[in-house]
Design an enzyme around this catalytic site. Structure first.
Site, PDB file in Angstrom:
ATOM      1  N   HIS A  28       0.862  -1.429   0.066  1.00 58.46           N
ATOM      2  CA  HIS A  28       0.010  -0.156   0.011  1.00 58.46           C
ATOM      3  C   HIS A  28       0.910   1.207   0.097  1.00 58.46           C
ATOM      4  O   HIS A  28       0.552   2.301  -0.662  1.00 58.46           O
ATOM      5  CB  HIS A  28      -0.847   0.090   1.213  1.00 58.46           C
ATOM      6  CG  HIS A  28      -1.875  -0.986   1.193  1.00 58.46           C
ATOM      7  ND1 HIS A  28      -3.213  -0.865   0.888  1.00 58.46           N
ATOM      8  CD2 HIS A  28      -1.700  -2.354   1.326  1.00 58.46           C
ATOM      9  CE1 HIS A  28      -3.762  -2.004   0.986  1.00 58.46           C
ATOM     10  NE2 HIS A  28      -2.894  -2.952   1.326  1.00 58.46           N
ATOM     11  N   GLN A 353      13.688  -2.847  -6.381  1.00 58.84           N
ATOM     12  CA  GLN A 353      13.239  -3.472  -7.723  1.00 58.84           C
ATOM     13  C   GLN A 353      13.193  -2.934  -8.926  1.00 58.84           C
ATOM     14  O   GLN A 353      13.450  -3.448  -9.959  1.00 58.84           O
ATOM     15  CB  GLN A 353      11.897  -3.993  -7.229  1.00 58.84           C
ATOM     16  CG  GLN A 353      11.142  -4.828  -8.230  1.00 58.84           C
ATOM     17  CD  GLN A 353      10.074  -5.851  -7.529  1.00 58.84           C
ATOM     18  OE1 GLN A 353      10.384  -6.754  -6.829  1.00 58.84           O
ATOM     19  NE2 GLN A 353       8.815  -5.708  -7.987  1.00 58.84           N
ATOM     20  N   HIS A 368       5.741 -13.467  -7.068  1.00 58.27           N
ATOM     21  CA  HIS A 368       4.281 -13.870  -6.551  1.00 58.27           C
ATOM     22  C   HIS A 368       3.242 -13.018  -7.222  1.00 58.27           C
ATOM     23  O   HIS A 368       2.037 -13.471  -6.982  1.00 58.27           O
ATOM     24  CB  HIS A 368       4.382 -13.232  -5.187  1.00 58.27           C
ATOM     25  CG  HIS A 368       4.373 -12.002  -4.973  1.00 58.27           C
ATOM     26  ND1 HIS A 368       5.546 -11.178  -5.286  1.00 58.27           N
ATOM     27  CD2 HIS A 368       3.535 -11.394  -4.530  1.00 58.27           C
ATOM     28  CE1 HIS A 368       4.994 -10.100  -4.932  1.00 58.27           C
ATOM     29  NE2 HIS A 368       3.944  -9.810  -4.345  1.00 58.27           N
ATOM     30  N   TRP A 371       0.317  -6.862  -7.383  1.00 56.75           N
ATOM     31  CA  TRP A 371      -0.226  -5.915  -8.407  1.00 56.75           C
ATOM     32  C   TRP A 371       1.060  -4.702  -8.477  1.00 56.75           C
ATOM     33  O   TRP A 371       1.165  -4.276  -9.915  1.00 56.75           O
ATOM     34  CB  TRP A 371      -1.446  -5.181  -7.996  1.00 56.75           C
ATOM     35  CG  TRP A 371      -2.052  -4.299  -9.175  1.00 56.75           C
ATOM     36  CD1 TRP A 371      -2.363  -3.025  -9.197  1.00 56.75           C
ATOM     37  CD2 TRP A 371      -2.284  -4.749 -10.503  1.00 56.75           C
ATOM     38  NE1 TRP A 371      -2.560  -2.709 -10.315  1.00 56.75           N
ATOM     39  CE2 TRP A 371      -2.718  -3.708 -11.099  1.00 56.75           C
ATOM     40  CE3 TRP A 371      -2.085  -6.060 -11.027  1.00 56.75           C
ATOM     41  CZ2 TRP A 371      -3.245  -3.879 -12.457  1.00 56.75           C
ATOM     42  CZ3 TRP A 371      -2.751  -5.899 -12.438  1.00 56.75           C
ATOM     43  CH2 TRP A 371      -3.263  -4.831 -13.102  1.00 56.75           C
ATOM     44  N   ASN A 372       1.708  -4.461  -7.593  1.00 57.14           N
ATOM     45  CA  ASN A 372       2.940  -3.428  -7.726  1.00 57.14           C
ATOM     46  C   ASN A 372       3.780  -4.066  -8.382  1.00 57.14           C
ATOM     47  O   ASN A 372       4.486  -3.371  -9.717  1.00 57.14           O
ATOM     48  CB  ASN A 372       3.306  -3.103  -6.529  1.00 57.14           C
ATOM     49  CG  ASN A 372       2.419  -2.307  -5.669  1.00 57.14           C
ATOM     50  OD1 ASN A 372       1.775  -1.351  -6.217  1.00 57.14           O
ATOM     51  ND2 ASN A 372       2.314  -2.433  -4.292  1.00 57.14           N
ATOM     52  N   SER A 373       4.300  -5.420  -8.312  1.00 49.52           N
ATOM     53  CA  SER A 373       5.175  -5.978  -9.004  1.00 49.52           C
ATOM     54  C   SER A 373       4.924  -6.296 -10.452  1.00 49.52           C
ATOM     55  O   SER A 373       5.695  -6.146 -11.610  1.00 49.52           O
ATOM     56  CB  SER A 373       5.524  -7.226  -8.393  1.00 49.52           C
ATOM     57  OG  SER A 373       6.358  -7.238  -7.162  1.00 49.52           O
ATOM     58  N   GLU A 376       5.353  -3.235 -12.390  1.00 50.64           N
ATOM     59  CA  GLU A 376       6.771  -2.766 -12.790  1.00 50.64           C
ATOM     60  C   GLU A 376       7.203  -3.693 -13.783  1.00 50.64           C
ATOM     61  O   GLU A 376       8.064  -3.194 -14.346  1.00 50.64           O
ATOM     62  CB  GLU A 376       7.495  -3.018 -11.380  1.00 50.64           C
ATOM     63  CG  GLU A 376       7.114  -1.777 -10.230  1.00 50.64           C
ATOM     64  CD  GLU A 376       7.602  -2.246  -8.885  1.00 50.64           C
ATOM     65  OE1 GLU A 376       7.074  -1.518  -7.982  1.00 50.64           O
ATOM     66  OE2 GLU A 376       8.304  -3.211  -8.567  1.00 50.64           O
ATOM     67  N   GLY A 391      -4.799 -13.712  -2.320  1.00 52.83           N
ATOM     68  CA  GLY A 391      -5.255 -12.410  -2.379  1.00 52.83           C
ATOM     69  C   GLY A 391      -5.626 -12.076  -3.878  1.00 52.83           C
ATOM     70  O   GLY A 391      -6.466 -12.892  -4.418  1.00 52.83           O
ATOM     71  N   ASP A 392      -4.998 -10.958  -4.435  1.00 57.30           N
ATOM     72  CA  ASP A 392      -5.384 -10.747  -5.783  1.00 57.30           C
ATOM     73  C   ASP A 392      -4.117 -11.323  -6.681  1.00 57.30           C
ATOM     74  O   ASP A 392      -4.214 -10.685  -7.775  1.00 57.30           O
ATOM     75  CB  ASP A 392      -5.382  -9.156  -5.786  1.00 57.30           C
ATOM     76  CG  ASP A 392      -3.944  -8.701  -5.664  1.00 57.30           C
ATOM     77  OD1 ASP A 392      -3.443  -9.066  -4.798  1.00 57.30           O
ATOM     78  OD2 ASP A 392      -3.646  -7.603  -6.470  1.00 57.30           O
TER      79      ASP A 392
END
Length: 474
Positions: A28, A353, A368, A371-373, A376, A391-392
């Site tokens: 977050h 990253q 994994h 969403w951020n990864s 990116e 999760g998502d």
């Protein structure tokens, strides 16, 4: 005639002041802080806030300073001021109860302090998992916006579920499918795990559901995505006519940092790492051949068992390639004995990253699918080995799979697998991810790292093109 008095210069109007109140999690903090920096760069004053524990970690790991006037970011300023809530526990349910009670009070005090200091807040930007923040802002006479930090697809799944517009398949029926506008037929494995009966994090799910039931209280809903990535679901959400209608989603993504020295200079060098990043790994990458390194990370929350960590270690070793592996401090004791001493890789507690993915030596990313990864990775154009957990994570892994050879993101290669198939999977796909000039060593992994019955990996004989330069958006 009397002299005409010279006009008295008027003081410039103060910049509008926005406050970001963030759930205490790395997944977050990253998008919230990135949006805060973007908004500040346009000439606004932005205050970033979260729990005192997050404040302590940002001060220690990212070098931010709390209080004061903050730092210059573009044409505006970004400052940090954290709640005085003093939660030091580790249990997620305890955290959710704490935020609902003490967090609510402390956020109100943060808002009050801004007015007392002569910088009243014009808008509060909150994110899911803390639905009460919208009410606290409203009580202070402050309009609010919500930043949805996951995909539009996951937003649609939550909206339809919360408002009784869809019934997901039973968890024990792997063959059943459900259809939603703008999405392919979905199996139960495609549903965010927080919405399934087996979800152990009930209070977290309750917070998200409450956010959706009260989301009309927010004046705006931002989403960390972009229309070109999810065109069908964005169009389908806009066409929903059932009551209540979903809010208009305002795409503001992808919320990523380039990681370049120029960007760090432009945004005051502000980073959101809750674990200090091992920047020296970039120098290690500089010493590796182009398109040769396997980069592996399961993010900030996923917890692997000792068996899974050992399996991942053997899988990385079996590729015969140099690897950069993020192993958080809590998981480091699970590494197999002798792994750090004999490996040709580098193990770090956290990494910068964006810089790693943009580096010419990085060949693929074992992720994994947070969403951020995901965003990116798409921006960097790095091939992917998808290892979704919960999760998502499932839906982003499907996004990778959806990019065919004629798509603009044709550099994406994806293989989803379970932990029990990690070793053979990495060995099998290695030939398709690396240039043929980088052959596997017949002596890798070293005998001390081989599982019983496992021989060293054979050399690949399948040519593969090198990865093109990172996407221009990076």
């Amino acid at each position: 005639m009397g002299e005409v008095a010279a006009p008295v210069p008027t003081a410039p109007a103060p910049s509008p002041h926005l406050i970001f109140i963030c759930f205490p999690g790395q997944g977050h903090v990253n998008p919230m802080l990135r949006l805060a920096k973007r908004i500040a760069s346009k000439g606004l004053l932005v205050t970033f806030s979260s729990t005192s524990a997050v404040g302590d970690k940002l001060v220690a790991s990212a070098g931010v300073s709390a209080g004061g006037d903050g730092v210059a970011v573009g044409q505006g300023r970004l400052r940090f001021e954290f709640m005085e809530d003093e939660f030091r526990g580790t249990d997620l349910d305890d955290l959710m109860r704490h935020l609902e009670t003490r967090g609510r009070v402390e956020f109100g005090r943060v808002l009050a302090r801004q007015a007392e200091a002569g910088r009243p807040v014009a808008c509060a930007v909150v994110n899911p998992f803390m639905p009460w923040a919208v009410d606290v802002a409203a009580d202070a006479g402050v309009p609010s916006a919500v930043l949805w930090v996951q995909s539009c697809t996951v937003f649609s799944l939550y909206h339809h579920h919360v408002h009784g517009l869809v019934e997901f398949p039973p968890e024990d029926d792997a063959e059943a499918r459900v259809e939603l506008p703008g999405l392919p037929p979905l199996a139960v494995a495609d549903v965010p795990s927080f919405l399934l009966p087996s979800n152990p994090y009930k209070l977290l799910a309750d917070a998200i559901i409450t956010q959706f039931r009260t989301i009309d209280k927010a004046s705006w809903v931002f989403v960390n995505s972009f229309t070109e990535l999810e065109p069908d679901v964005v169009a389908a959400l806009s066409a929903v006519t059932t009551t209540p209608r979903p809010p208009e989603l305002i795409p503001v993504g992808p919320l990523i940092d380039e990681g370049s020295h120029q960007q760090q200079a432009d945004d005051g060098g502000v980073r959101g790492d809750l674990i200090k990043a091992a920047d020296e790994c970039v120098e290690w990458l500089d010493a590796q051949p182009p398109c040769s390194v396997v980069y592996a990370s399961v993010g900030s929350v996923v917890v692997l068992s000792a068996e899974e960590v050992a399996e991942m270690a053997h899988g990385l070793a079996s590729t015969g390639r140099p690897f950069l592996w993020v192993v958080r401090p809590d998981a480091r004791p699970l590494l197999p004995a002798g792994f750090l001493a004999e490996g040709r890789g580098m193990v770090v507690p956290w990494s910068p990253q964006e810089r790693v993915l943009a580096h010419a030596s990085t060949a693929c990313f074992l992720t994994h699918c947070g969403w951020n990864s995901t965003l990116e990775t798409l921006a960097a154009g790095v091939p992917v080995v998808a290892f979704p957990q919960w999760g998502d994570h499932i839906r982003p892994s499907s996004i990778f799979l959806s990019f065919g050879p004629t798509d603009s993101y044709k550099t994406q290669q994806t293989l989803s697998f379970s932990s029990t198939s990690l070793f053979p999977s990495l060995s099998a796909i290695a030939p398709s991810l690396f240039p043929p000039s980088l052959s596997l060593s017949s002596q890798w992994p070293p005998p001390a790292l081989r599982s019983p019955g496992r021989a060293a990996s054979p050399a690949p004989d399948t040519p593969s093109p090198t990865r093109p330069p990172p996407h221009a958006g990076r």
